[in-house]
Write a protein that holds these residues in place. Structure first.
Motif, PDB file in Angstrom:
ATOM      1  N   LYS A   1      17.703 107.890 -65.327  1.00 38.89           N
ATOM      2  CA  LYS A   1      17.593 108.639 -66.585  1.00 38.89           C
ATOM      3  C   LYS A   1      15.906 108.355 -66.761  1.00 38.89           C
ATOM      4  N   GLU A   2      15.241 106.980 -66.442  1.00 36.46           N
ATOM      5  CA  GLU A   2      13.987 106.516 -66.791  1.00 36.46           C
ATOM      6  C   GLU A   2      12.947 107.715 -65.791  1.00 36.46           C
ATOM      7  N   ASN A   3      13.508 107.981 -64.524  1.00 38.17           N
ATOM      8  CA  ASN A   3      12.758 108.722 -63.909  1.00 38.17           C
ATOM      9  C   ASN A   3      12.772 110.072 -63.965  1.00 38.17           C
ATOM     10  N   SER A   4      13.884 110.568 -64.958  1.00 36.84           N
ATOM     11  CA  SER A   4      14.172 111.898 -65.067  1.00 36.84           C
ATOM     12  C   SER A   4      14.446 112.797 -63.877  1.00 36.84           C
ATOM     13  N   LEU A   5      15.575 111.911 -63.258  1.00 37.36           N
ATOM     14  CA  LEU A   5      15.917 112.414 -62.172  1.00 37.36           C
ATOM     15  C   LEU A   5      17.142 113.541 -62.294  1.00 37.36           C
ATOM     16  N   SER A   6      17.018 114.777 -61.882  1.00 33.40           N
ATOM     17  CA  SER A   6      18.205 116.002 -62.316  1.00 33.40           C
ATOM     18  C   SER A   6      19.106 115.736 -61.209  1.00 33.40           C
ATOM     19  N   GLY A   7      20.313 116.375 -61.408  1.00 29.07           N
ATOM     20  CA  GLY A   7      21.460 116.329 -60.509  1.00 29.07           C
ATOM     21  C   GLY A   7      22.336 115.248 -60.391  1.00 29.07           C
ATOM     22  N   VAL A   8      22.288 114.679 -61.481  1.00 32.19           N
ATOM     23  CA  VAL A   8      22.918 113.166 -61.630  1.00 32.19           C
ATOM     24  C   VAL A   8      24.157 113.494 -62.428  1.00 32.19           C
ATOM     25  N   SER A   9      25.491 112.938 -61.933  1.00 31.57           N
ATOM     26  CA  SER A   9      26.669 113.066 -62.660  1.00 31.57           C
ATOM     27  C   SER A   9      26.701 111.885 -63.774  1.00 31.57           C
ATOM     28  N   THR A  10      27.731 112.068 -64.456  1.00 34.09           N
ATOM     29  CA  THR A  10      28.126 110.844 -65.345  1.00 34.09           C
ATOM     30  C   THR A  10      29.072 109.895 -64.403  1.00 34.09           C
ATOM     31  N   ARG A  11      29.230 108.726 -64.928  1.00 32.44           N
ATOM     32  CA  ARG A  11      29.929 107.612 -64.107  1.00 32.44           C
ATOM     33  C   ARG A  11      31.561 108.289 -63.695  1.00 32.44           C
ATOM     34  N   GLN A  12      31.836 108.346 -62.575  1.00 34.25           N
ATOM     35  CA  GLN A  12      33.188 108.876 -61.998  1.00 34.25           C
ATOM     36  C   GLN A  12      34.037 107.822 -61.597  1.00 34.25           C
ATOM     37  N   ILE A  13      35.177 107.864 -61.440  1.00 31.72           N
ATOM     38  CA  ILE A  13      36.213 106.977 -60.800  1.00 31.72           C
ATOM     39  C   ILE A  13      36.847 107.448 -59.741  1.00 31.72           C
ATOM     40  N   ALA A  14      36.792 106.589 -58.611  1.00 28.96           N
ATOM     41  CA  ALA A  14      37.271 107.161 -57.353  1.00 28.96           C
ATOM     42  C   ALA A  14      38.873 106.571 -57.195  1.00 28.96           C
ATOM     43  N   PRO A  15      39.548 107.047 -56.352  1.00 27.81           N
ATOM     44  CA  PRO A  15      40.971 106.772 -56.000  1.00 27.81           C
ATOM     45  C   PRO A  15      41.448 105.251 -56.228  1.00 27.81           C
ATOM     46  N   ASP A  16      40.519 104.343 -55.621  1.00 28.59           N
ATOM     47  CA  ASP A  16      40.718 102.956 -55.635  1.00 28.59           C
ATOM     48  C   ASP A  16      40.097 102.449 -57.219  1.00 28.59           C
ATOM     49  N   LYS A  17      39.858 103.203 -57.956  1.00 27.78           N
ATOM     50  CA  LYS A  17      39.617 102.638 -59.623  1.00 27.78           C
ATOM     51  C   LYS A  17      38.066 102.175 -59.403  1.00 27.78           C
ATOM     52  N   THR A  18      37.134 102.292 -58.327  1.00 26.94           N
ATOM     53  CA  THR A  18      35.985 101.998 -58.634  1.00 26.94           C
ATOM     54  C   THR A  18      35.023 103.059 -59.231  1.00 26.94           C
ATOM     55  N   GLU A  19      33.936 102.712 -59.654  1.00 23.28           N
ATOM     56  CA  GLU A  19      33.016 103.579 -60.340  1.00 23.28           C
ATOM     57  C   GLU A  19      31.849 104.282 -59.287  1.00 23.28           C
ATOM     58  N   HIS A  20      31.699 105.380 -59.549  1.00 26.93           N
ATOM     59  CA  HIS A  20      30.502 105.985 -58.640  1.00 26.93           C
ATOM     60  C   HIS A  20      29.686 107.107 -59.494  1.00 26.93           C
ATOM     61  N   LEU A  21      28.727 107.407 -58.783  1.00 29.07           N
ATOM     62  CA  LEU A  21      27.875 108.755 -59.199  1.00 29.07           C
ATOM     63  C   LEU A  21      27.824 109.800 -57.991  1.00 29.07           C
ATOM     64  N   TRP A  22      27.732 110.974 -58.578  1.00 29.78           N
ATOM     65  CA  TRP A  22      27.362 111.955 -57.690  1.00 29.78           C
ATOM     66  C   TRP A  22      26.064 112.287 -57.936  1.00 29.78           C
ATOM     67  N   VAL A  23      25.072 112.593 -56.950  1.00 31.12           N
ATOM     68  CA  VAL A  23      23.834 113.092 -57.001  1.00 31.12           C
ATOM     69  C   VAL A  23      23.406 113.837 -56.057  1.00 31.12           C
ATOM     70  N   LYS A  24      22.919 115.144 -56.616  1.00 28.40           N
ATOM     71  CA  LYS A  24      22.550 116.036 -55.628  1.00 28.40           C
ATOM     72  C   LYS A  24      20.903 116.389 -55.387  1.00 28.40           C
ATOM     73  N   ASP A  25      20.530 116.127 -54.351  1.00 26.18           N
ATOM     74  CA  ASP A  25      19.007 116.320 -54.239  1.00 26.18           C
ATOM     75  C   ASP A  25      18.536 117.742 -54.464  1.00 26.18           C
ATOM     76  N   PRO A  26      17.264 118.306 -54.524  1.00 24.61           N
ATOM     77  CA  PRO A  26      16.716 119.295 -54.769  1.00 24.61           C
ATOM     78  C   PRO A  26      16.953 120.434 -53.678  1.00 24.61           C
ATOM     79  N   TYR A  27      17.576 119.847 -52.733  1.00 22.14           N
ATOM     80  CA  TYR A  27      18.008 120.947 -51.349  1.00 22.14           C
ATOM     81  C   TYR A  27      19.514 120.948 -51.525  1.00 22.14           C
TER      82      TYR A  27
END
Length: 342
Positions: free
Chosen positions: A112-138
């Motif tokens: 957020k501080e670097n104004s990076l686009s393509g970033v999801s909100t916090r997600q929950i994986a099947p093992d209950k751990t948190e993660h983010l999805w990030v899509k690059d400009p390509y």
């Protein structure tokens, strides 16, 4: 028993402009240490480049917090082609690259501080751990996950590569290669159904495999833990992401593992029906680095590269290179020596 794979050395990413892409990856994933920056002809890869020899530029960039790097790859002799369709999770090939971080929340703040686009909100994986999805400009997809193996304490909010998500047509058919030959013997989860962190309403089977790590191999402390997640779309016929395209075209072109014993690995893969399709056999020079490399294809044609390093640049400005062939294979390089790379 000694480990044959010591970590993920890098994931190859085909791009149309290395300098532009590398700048984005430095900001997003801290891959600011170039191991090599090399221009050459890819003579041994003709079968994957239309039976023609093509020239390319490649940069291997690492994040010294730990983890694998990116081999950012650009054709110099042709225009790279994009996938002809919008591929989805479950299509055949590398769907996403896993990047480790210490804290999902702090990494999200960094983005957020670097104004990076393509970033999801916090997600929950099947093992209950948190993660983010990030899509690059390509349109390449990354999964930022929390990791617990670190090489150094640097300012970057993430480390490097700690795994990949691979779309397969039949998980049961693919498992022997990844679990037996490649040593991903621990199953973190094996679940089927719909998932809150994937496309809504689509049924998948997901198997997260983890490789038990040992303190063996020159770079094992740098690379740290590694995972492979196999994913199968249960609702539709998947499409091959690199169908009718060349190795080196746009997207994730391969996952590359660092290897301790290439000859033994060749035997294991061949015994399961996965013969090396490419094998440099002896030392292959990449300018500032050198080693033996080989490739296999998984059951759906995803390219897997293996590299056994022979020469490593340490203090390039002083002309200091390490001859790894003379070292004991099991012995990790001292931390101070690896840190001289950057």
């Amino acid at each position: 028993m000694s480990q044959i794979l010591t970590g993920i050395q890098q994931v190859g990413i085909g791009v149309s402009d290395i300098d532009e892409a590398w700048k984005w990856y430095r900001t997003a994933f801290g891959t600011d240490v170039p191991v090599f920056d090399d221009e050459a002809e890819a003579k041994l890869m003709r079968q994957y480049t239309g039976n023609e020899v093509h020239s390319r530029r490649a940069v291997l960039a690492l994040n010294m917090n730990g983890g694998g790097g990116f081999e950012i790859w650009q054709f110099k002799s042709r225009e790279p082609r994009a996938c002809a369709f919008e591929h989805r999770i479950g299509d055949l090939g590398i769907n996403a690259v896993k990047i480790k971080c210490r804290s999902v929340q702090s990494t999200l703040l960094h983005y957020k501080e670097n104004s990076l686009s393509g970033v999801s909100t916090r997600q929950i994986a099947p093992d209950k751990t948190e993660h983010l999805w990030v899509k690059d400009p390509y349109q390449n997809l990354f999964q930022v996950v929390e990791g617990n193996s670190w090489f150094s304490e640097r300012k970057q909010s993430t480390g490097g590569v700690c795994g990949v998500i691979i779309g397969v047509s039949n998980i049961d058919k693919a498992l022997p290669l990844y679990s037996s030959a490649l040593g991903f013997s621990e199953t973190v989860y094996n679940q089927s159904g719909t998932f809150s962190d994937l496309e809504p309403g689509i049924h998948y089977r997901r198997v997260l495999l983890r490789k038990p790590q040992k303190d063996e191999g020159a770079f094992s402390r740098l690379f740290g833990h590694i995972d492979i997640e196999l994913i199968q779309d249960l609702d539709r016929e998947p499409r091959k992401i690199f169908e009718h395209r060349y190795w080196g075209d746009l997207g994730f072109i391969h996952v590359c593992f660092d290897v301790n014993n290439m000859d033994r690995l060749k035997e294991l893969c061949s015994g399961l029906g996965y013969s090396f399709t490419v094998d440099s056999a002896n030392t292959f020079d990449m300018g500032e680095a050198a080693g033996r490399f080989s490739y296999i294809e998984d059951p759906d044609g995803t390219l897997i590269e293996f590299v056994q390093a022979h020469k490593l640049p340490l203090l390039k400005n002083l002309g200091w290179y390490l001859n790894i062939k003379k070292r004991k294979k099991k012995k990790p390089l001292p931390d101070w020596m690896l840190k001289t790379m950057g």
